[in-house]
Structure formats: structure tokens, C-alpha cells
Design a protein around this motif. Structure first.
Motif, PDB file in Angstrom:
ATOM      1  N   GLU A 255      -2.451  -2.938  20.830  1.00  0.00           N
ATOM      2  CA  GLU A 255      -3.148  -4.097  20.289  1.00  0.00           C
ATOM      3  C   GLU A 255      -2.711  -4.247  18.837  1.00  0.00           C
ATOM      4  OE1 GLU A 255      -7.701  -5.165  19.193  1.00  0.00           O
ATOM      5  OE2 GLU A 255      -7.335  -4.227  21.147  1.00  0.00           O
ATOM      6  N   ILE A 256      -2.127  -5.362  18.519  1.00  0.00           N
ATOM      7  CA  ILE A 256      -1.606  -5.598  17.170  1.00  0.00           C
ATOM      8  C   ILE A 256      -2.726  -6.088  16.259  1.00  0.00           C
ATOM      9  CG2 ILE A 256       0.076  -6.902  15.798  1.00  0.00           C
ATOM     10  CD1 ILE A 256       1.352  -5.036  17.886  1.00  0.00           C
ATOM     11  N   ASP A 257      -2.835  -5.479  15.087  1.00  0.00           N
ATOM     12  CA  ASP A 257      -3.770  -5.952  14.064  1.00  0.00           C
ATOM     13  C   ASP A 257      -3.029  -7.029  13.278  1.00  0.00           C
ATOM     14  OD1 ASP A 257      -5.308  -6.422  11.802  1.00  0.00           O
ATOM     15  OD2 ASP A 257      -5.856  -4.314  11.545  1.00  0.00           O
ATOM     16  N   ARG A 258      -3.234  -8.258  13.673  1.00  0.00           N
ATOM     17  CA  ARG A 258      -2.487  -9.369  13.074  1.00  0.00           C
ATOM     18  C   ARG A 258      -2.863  -9.629  11.613  1.00  0.00           C
ATOM     19  NH1 ARG A 258      -1.875  -9.593  18.217  1.00  0.00           N
ATOM     20  NH2 ARG A 258      -0.081 -10.607  19.155  1.00  0.00           N
ATOM     21  N   THR A 259      -4.083  -9.317  11.237  1.00  0.00           N
ATOM     22  CA  THR A 259      -4.483  -9.458   9.835  1.00  0.00           C
ATOM     23  C   THR A 259      -3.693  -8.479   8.967  1.00  0.00           C
ATOM     24  OG1 THR A 259      -6.692 -10.174  10.470  1.00  0.00           O
ATOM     25  CG2 THR A 259      -6.409  -9.358   8.212  1.00  0.00           C
ATOM     26  N   GLN A 260      -3.643  -7.225   9.405  1.00  0.00           N
ATOM     27  CA  GLN A 260      -2.874  -6.208   8.676  1.00  0.00           C
ATOM     28  C   GLN A 260      -1.399  -6.604   8.624  1.00  0.00           C
ATOM     29  OE1 GLN A 260      -3.808  -3.557   7.020  1.00  0.00           O
ATOM     30  NE2 GLN A 260      -1.940  -2.395   6.827  1.00  0.00           N
ATOM     31  N   PHE A 261      -0.877  -7.080   9.745  1.00  0.00           N
ATOM     32  CA  PHE A 261       0.522  -7.487   9.784  1.00  0.00           C
ATOM     33  C   PHE A 261       0.777  -8.612   8.786  1.00  0.00           C
ATOM     34  CE2 PHE A 261       3.938 -10.238  11.061  1.00  0.00           C
ATOM     35  CZ  PHE A 261       4.983  -9.340  11.214  1.00  0.00           C
ATOM     36  N   ALA A 262      -0.094  -9.619   8.767  1.00  0.00           N
ATOM     37  CA  ALA A 262       0.087 -10.759   7.864  1.00  0.00           C
ATOM     38  C   ALA A 262       0.068 -10.306   6.399  1.00  0.00           C
ATOM     39  CB  ALA A 262      -0.992 -11.806   8.115  1.00  0.00           C
ATOM     40  N   GLU A 263      -0.825  -9.382   6.071  1.00  0.00           N
ATOM     41  CA  GLU A 263      -0.884  -8.868   4.704  1.00  0.00           C
ATOM     42  C   GLU A 263       0.409  -8.134   4.338  1.00  0.00           C
ATOM     43  OE1 GLU A 263      -4.405  -6.466   4.673  1.00  0.00           O
ATOM     44  OE2 GLU A 263      -5.737  -8.210   4.698  1.00  0.00           O
ATOM     45  N   LYS A 264       0.880  -7.288   5.234  1.00  0.00           N
ATOM     46  CA  LYS A 264       2.113  -6.539   4.973  1.00  0.00           C
ATOM     47  C   LYS A 264       3.323  -7.472   4.963  1.00  0.00           C
ATOM     48  CE  LYS A 264       0.296  -2.563   4.447  1.00  0.00           C
ATOM     49  NZ  LYS A 264       0.285  -1.961   3.117  1.00  0.00           N
ATOM     50  N   TYR A 265       3.281  -8.503   5.779  1.00  0.00           N
ATOM     51  CA  TYR A 265       4.356  -9.494   5.792  1.00  0.00           C
ATOM     52  C   TYR A 265       4.473 -10.157   4.419  1.00  0.00           C
ATOM     53  CZ  TYR A 265       6.836 -13.821   6.672  1.00  0.00           C
ATOM     54  OH  TYR A 265       7.702 -14.874   6.590  1.00  0.00           O
ATOM     55  N   GLU A 266       3.334 -10.592   3.879  1.00  0.00           N
ATOM     56  CA  GLU A 266       3.342 -11.242   2.564  1.00  0.00           C
ATOM     57  C   GLU A 266       3.867 -10.281   1.492  1.00  0.00           C
ATOM     58  OE1 GLU A 266       2.875 -14.397   1.687  1.00  0.00           O
ATOM     59  OE2 GLU A 266       2.680 -14.813   3.828  1.00  0.00           O
ATOM     60  N   GLU A 267       3.463  -9.025   1.538  1.00  0.00           N
ATOM     61  CA  GLU A 267       3.968  -8.030   0.595  1.00  0.00           C
ATOM     62  C   GLU A 267       5.476  -7.874   0.727  1.00  0.00           C
ATOM     63  OE1 GLU A 267       2.017  -4.227   0.894  1.00  0.00           O
ATOM     64  OE2 GLU A 267       0.035  -5.150   0.843  1.00  0.00           O
ATOM     65  N   GLY A 268       5.952  -7.827   1.951  1.00  0.00           N
ATOM     66  CA  GLY A 268       7.385  -7.694   2.206  1.00  0.00           C
ATOM     67  C   GLY A 268       8.173  -8.885   1.691  1.00  0.00           C
ATOM     68  N   MET A 269       7.647 -10.070   1.914  1.00  0.00           N
ATOM     69  CA  MET A 269       8.332 -11.279   1.432  1.00  0.00           C
ATOM     70  C   MET A 269       8.409 -11.284  -0.094  1.00  0.00           C
ATOM     71  SD  MET A 269       9.531 -12.994   3.903  1.00  0.00           S
ATOM     72  CE  MET A 269       9.894 -14.582   3.195  1.00  0.00           C
ATOM     73  N   ARG A 270       7.310 -10.894  -0.733  1.00  0.00           N
ATOM     74  CA  ARG A 270       7.320 -10.848  -2.202  1.00  0.00           C
ATOM     75  C   ARG A 270       8.326  -9.817  -2.717  1.00  0.00           C
ATOM     76  NH1 ARG A 270       1.712 -11.638  -1.573  1.00  0.00           N
ATOM     77  NH2 ARG A 270       1.330  -9.421  -1.730  1.00  0.00           N
ATOM     78  N   SER A 271       8.466  -8.705  -2.004  1.00  0.00           N
ATOM     79  CA  SER A 271       9.385  -7.668  -2.454  1.00  0.00           C
ATOM     80  C   SER A 271      10.855  -8.096  -2.316  1.00  0.00           C
ATOM     81  CB  SER A 271       9.159  -6.366  -1.694  1.00  0.00           C
ATOM     82  OG  SER A 271       9.627  -6.459  -0.366  1.00  0.00           O
ATOM     83  N   LEU A 272      11.123  -9.057  -1.439  1.00  0.00           N
ATOM     84  CA  LEU A 272      12.491  -9.529  -1.233  1.00  0.00           C
ATOM     85  C   LEU A 272      12.874 -10.659  -2.184  1.00  0.00           C
ATOM     86  CD1 LEU A 272      12.723  -9.450   2.646  1.00  0.00           C
ATOM     87  CD2 LEU A 272      13.794  -7.883   1.020  1.00  0.00           C
ATOM     88  N   GLU A 273      11.895 -11.210  -2.910  1.00  0.00           N
ATOM     89  CA  GLU A 273      12.195 -12.324  -3.827  1.00  0.00           C
ATOM     90  C   GLU A 273      12.982 -11.875  -5.025  1.00  0.00           C
ATOM     91  OE1 GLU A 273       8.351 -14.004  -4.626  1.00  0.00           O
ATOM     92  OE2 GLU A 273       8.379 -15.099  -2.747  1.00  0.00           O
TER      93      GLU A 273
END
Length: 105
Positions: free
Chosen positions: A87-105
Motif C-alpha cells: 500500500e503506497i503512502d501517496r502523501t509521503q511520496f508527494a512530499e518526498k517528490y517535492e523535495e527531490g524536485m527542489r534538489s534537482l533545481e
């Protein structure tokens, strides 16, 4: 079905199968917490792959990422061992996704 369970080892192999172009996002680790939840750390190599991963995980269709992982893990199921529900925790994923995107900027 999405309600099935799988072993931790089966889950690791299932993740590799379900992640498209898995070589671009190798699994860095699987961690089990006190509540028996499994956290998967995936390394990503570029923004395009990270966006593709977002599409896979946040897709709300009948063949969701959760179901695909469960089905792939069930094919690898072996006897014994601790079992886990996928079962995927989509809230956690979305938060980590945003962090990852910011780190790639």
C-alpha cells in the motif's frame, strides 16, 4: 488483488520489475519500521525519470502502482517469512517528490 500480501524479498524484486527502466532508479534500501511498514528508498538519476515515477505512483486507475506491485510480488512469493501488504503512502511520496524536485533545481 490489492488486498494480497507478499514477502519483503518478493517486494524488492517486484519493485525492480514494476519500475520502468529500473536501472535509472536502483533501490538504495528497504527499511521496516516498528509498525511493520516498509519504506523503500529509490535513487533517481534525472528529472524525467522522477516525473515518470510520479505518474506511476500517483495514478489512480484500477491497475494502480499498488496493484502492480502486489501482483509482481505474489509471483515471487516464497513460503515462510514475514509478510507485508503493498500500500503506497501517496502523501509521503508527494512530499518526498517535492523535495527531490527542489534538489534537482
Amino acid at each position: 488483488s490489492c488486498e494480497e500480501v507478499c514477502t519483503l524479498e518478493g517486494l524488492a524484486e517486484a519493485i525492480k520489475e514494476v519500475l520502468e527502466e529500473a536501472s535509472k532508479a536502483p533501490i538504495a534500501g528497504l527499511f521496516v519500521d516498528d509498525d511493520d511498514a516498509v519504506f523503500v528508498r529509490v535513487c533517481f538519476s534525472d528529472v524525467f525519470y522522477l516525473r515518470r515515477l510520479r505518474e506511476l505512483v500517483l495514478d489512480g486507475t484500477e491497475r494502480s502502482f499498488d496493484c502492480k506491485l502486489t501482483e509482481a510480488a505474489m509471483r515471487r512469493r516464497s513460503g515462510g517469512g514475514k509478510r507485508f501488504r503493498v500500500e503506497i503512502d501517496r502523501t509521503q511520496f508527494a512530499e518526498k517528490y517535492e523535495e527531490g524536485m527542489r534538489s534537482l533545481e
